[in-house]
Design an enzyme around this catalytic site. Sequence first.
Site, PDB file in Angstrom:
ATOM      1  N   ARG A   1      -0.732  18.965  -0.332  1.00 52.16           N
ATOM      2  CA  ARG A   1      -1.718  19.409  -1.323  1.00 52.16           C
ATOM      3  C   ARG A   1      -2.551  20.564  -0.769  1.00 52.16           C
ATOM      4  O   ARG A   1      -2.917  20.585   0.401  1.00 52.16           O
ATOM      5  CB  ARG A   1      -2.646  18.266  -1.722  1.00 52.16           C
ATOM      6  CG  ARG A   1      -1.970  17.074  -2.354  1.00 52.16           C
ATOM      7  CD  ARG A   1      -3.021  16.114  -2.899  1.00 52.16           C
ATOM      8  NE  ARG A   1      -2.450  14.834  -3.284  1.00 52.16           N
ATOM      9  CZ  ARG A   1      -2.546  13.721  -2.579  1.00 52.16           C
ATOM     10  NH1 ARG A   1      -3.187  13.735  -1.417  1.00 52.16           N
ATOM     11  NH2 ARG A   1      -2.015  12.602  -3.008  1.00 52.16           N
TER      12      ARG A   1
ATOM     13  N   ARG B   1      -2.708  -1.694  -3.467  1.00 52.92           N
ATOM     14  CA  ARG B   1      -3.655  -0.584  -3.462  1.00 52.92           C
ATOM     15  C   ARG B   1      -3.294   0.378  -4.590  1.00 52.92           C
ATOM     16  O   ARG B   1      -2.147   0.780  -4.740  1.00 52.92           O
ATOM     17  CB  ARG B   1      -3.584   0.157  -2.130  1.00 52.92           C
ATOM     18  CG  ARG B   1      -4.437   1.422  -2.106  1.00 52.92           C
ATOM     19  CD  ARG B   1      -3.813   2.475  -1.223  1.00 52.92           C
ATOM     20  NE  ARG B   1      -4.607   3.695  -1.170  1.00 52.92           N
ATOM     21  CZ  ARG B   1      -4.124   4.858  -0.765  1.00 52.92           C
ATOM     22  NH1 ARG B   1      -2.864   4.967  -0.407  1.00 52.92           N
ATOM     23  NH2 ARG B   1      -4.903   5.924  -0.737  1.00 52.92           N
TER      24      ARG B   1
ATOM     25  N   GLU C   1      -6.944  -1.055   5.511  1.00 54.54           N
ATOM     26  CA  GLU C   1      -6.983  -1.202   4.058  1.00 54.54           C
ATOM     27  C   GLU C   1      -6.324  -2.498   3.609  1.00 54.54           C
ATOM     28  O   GLU C   1      -6.753  -3.126   2.627  1.00 54.54           O
ATOM     29  CB  GLU C   1      -6.285   0.002   3.409  1.00 54.54           C
ATOM     30  CG  GLU C   1      -6.997   1.320   3.638  1.00 54.54           C
ATOM     31  CD  GLU C   1      -6.119   2.513   3.295  1.00 54.54           C
ATOM     32  OE1 GLU C   1      -6.378   3.153   2.266  1.00 54.54           O
ATOM     33  OE2 GLU C   1      -5.192   2.804   4.063  1.00 54.54           O
TER      34      GLU C   1
ATOM     35  N   HIS D   1      -9.295   6.933  -1.540  1.00 47.89           N
ATOM     36  CA  HIS D   1      -9.385   6.297  -0.211  1.00 47.89           C
ATOM     37  C   HIS D   1     -10.566   5.337  -0.095  1.00 47.89           C
ATOM     38  O   HIS D   1     -10.996   4.997   1.006  1.00 47.89           O
ATOM     39  CB  HIS D   1      -9.476   7.354   0.904  1.00 47.89           C
ATOM     40  CG  HIS D   1      -8.256   8.207   1.033  1.00 47.89           C
ATOM     41  ND1 HIS D   1      -8.329   9.573   1.251  1.00 47.89           N
ATOM     42  CD2 HIS D   1      -6.934   7.906   0.949  1.00 47.89           C
ATOM     43  CE1 HIS D   1      -7.107  10.071   1.314  1.00 47.89           C
ATOM     44  NE2 HIS D   1      -6.243   9.085   1.124  1.00 47.89           N
TER      45      HIS D   1
ATOM     46  N   ASN E   1       0.862  -1.182   0.000  1.00 53.94           N
ATOM     47  CA  ASN E   1       0.000   0.000   0.000  1.00 53.94           C
ATOM     48  C   ASN E   1       0.893   1.224   0.000  1.00 53.94           C
ATOM     49  O   ASN E   1       1.353   1.673   1.044  1.00 53.94           O
ATOM     50  CB  ASN E   1      -0.907  -0.035   1.235  1.00 53.94           C
ATOM     51  CG  ASN E   1      -1.859   1.159   1.312  1.00 53.94           C
ATOM     52  OD1 ASN E   1      -1.745   2.112   0.554  1.00 53.94           O
ATOM     53  ND2 ASN E   1      -2.779   1.101   2.240  1.00 53.94           N
TER      54      ASN E   1
END
Length: 398
Positions: A239, A89, A384, A178, A10
């Site tokens: 970001r 992922r 995840e 996500h 991931n």
Amino acid sequence: MTQKLILVLNCGSSSLKGAVLDNDSGDVLLSCLAEKLNLPDAFITFKFNGEKHKVDLSSQPNHTGAVEALMEEMKAHGLDSKIGAIGHRIVSGGELYSESILVDDEVMAGIEKCIPLAPLHNPAHLLGLRAAQSIFKDLPNVVVFDTAFHQTMPKHAYTYAVPQELYHKYGLRRYGAHGTSYRFVADETARFLGKDKKDLRMVICHLGNGASIAAVADGKCRDTSMGLTPLEGLVMGTRSGDIDPSVFSFLAENANMTIAQITDMLNKKSGLLGLSGLSNDCRTIEEEAAKGHEGAQLALDVFVYRLAKYIGSMAVAAGGLDALVFTGGIGENSELIRSKVLGYLGCLGLTEDHEANLAARFGNAGVITTADSKAVAVVIPTNEELMIAHDTARLSGL
């Protein structure tokens, strides 16, 4: 223990999580977390049999270095020969992929084609894929797309107010990210609260170096903050999140910046890093803000305010609010961020339980609002990797 284990990779924009899982039991036999990638003090921490040790990555402080270190650790514990399949992922599959899929050359090309939609992530994912393919040449690889969960958004939620020929020709729309985390957390929140997820109106905040928020009702995504790319929405580590598109023409005319330079700035030099002038790491920002650093204090204030505003808008998208959920590295561990956000949400009837908020850290789930709150706020650790392992086992026939 099954003889066929799942290796999950991931890769985030500044991190890499790796895990070797027994898909039958869900047990994690080996895990790792590489942090501060692309910074001089990058490192990776391994956990095996309850014991942790850290490996410095300063000689190669990037995703390739982290993957190579993980592979060496697996060999040291004799796990490499027991891996049955590898799951990855992938942030964005655009409109090319709406569900998980086995990897072949065409899929690799498709992920590369989607790099403009996830310029910080998809290149990192490809590094992980290629490293895995080179070491485990005969094993199946499966990719799990974060955009898939958001395919249930109604058209009015994913459509931009631009000429629709741009959507039909180029796929210009909102995709979100996500999604793998949201799939897990939506199910886990319902289980934790003893509810059917179809009866819960949830607003889930996935907060890490990349941060987003989603409205979930009837177990389905109704809206999310990230858009065409992960740049839209909340303030993040590097970001900017939402910003006036005219910034491009303004900076081109006044700062002589090119589109590429502005895009790079908004993705890699803005957010907490740009506001603070210090770091993209929330832990550093909190520490320096406590010491009185004005840039760090401003970064925290902007991050929290933008998040609180988005929670209000996502409650509209969900048709109301039964559960506000915090997850991700920041969401699970920063009681300060959660406290500041809840401080804005008295208008929605939420009141922080300070002691419960302090207790809900470091992997501990918990309700962090008082009993008389009109909705419940809860911390739910995400997983995840387990979601990716399940998809990987199913598609590879394990």
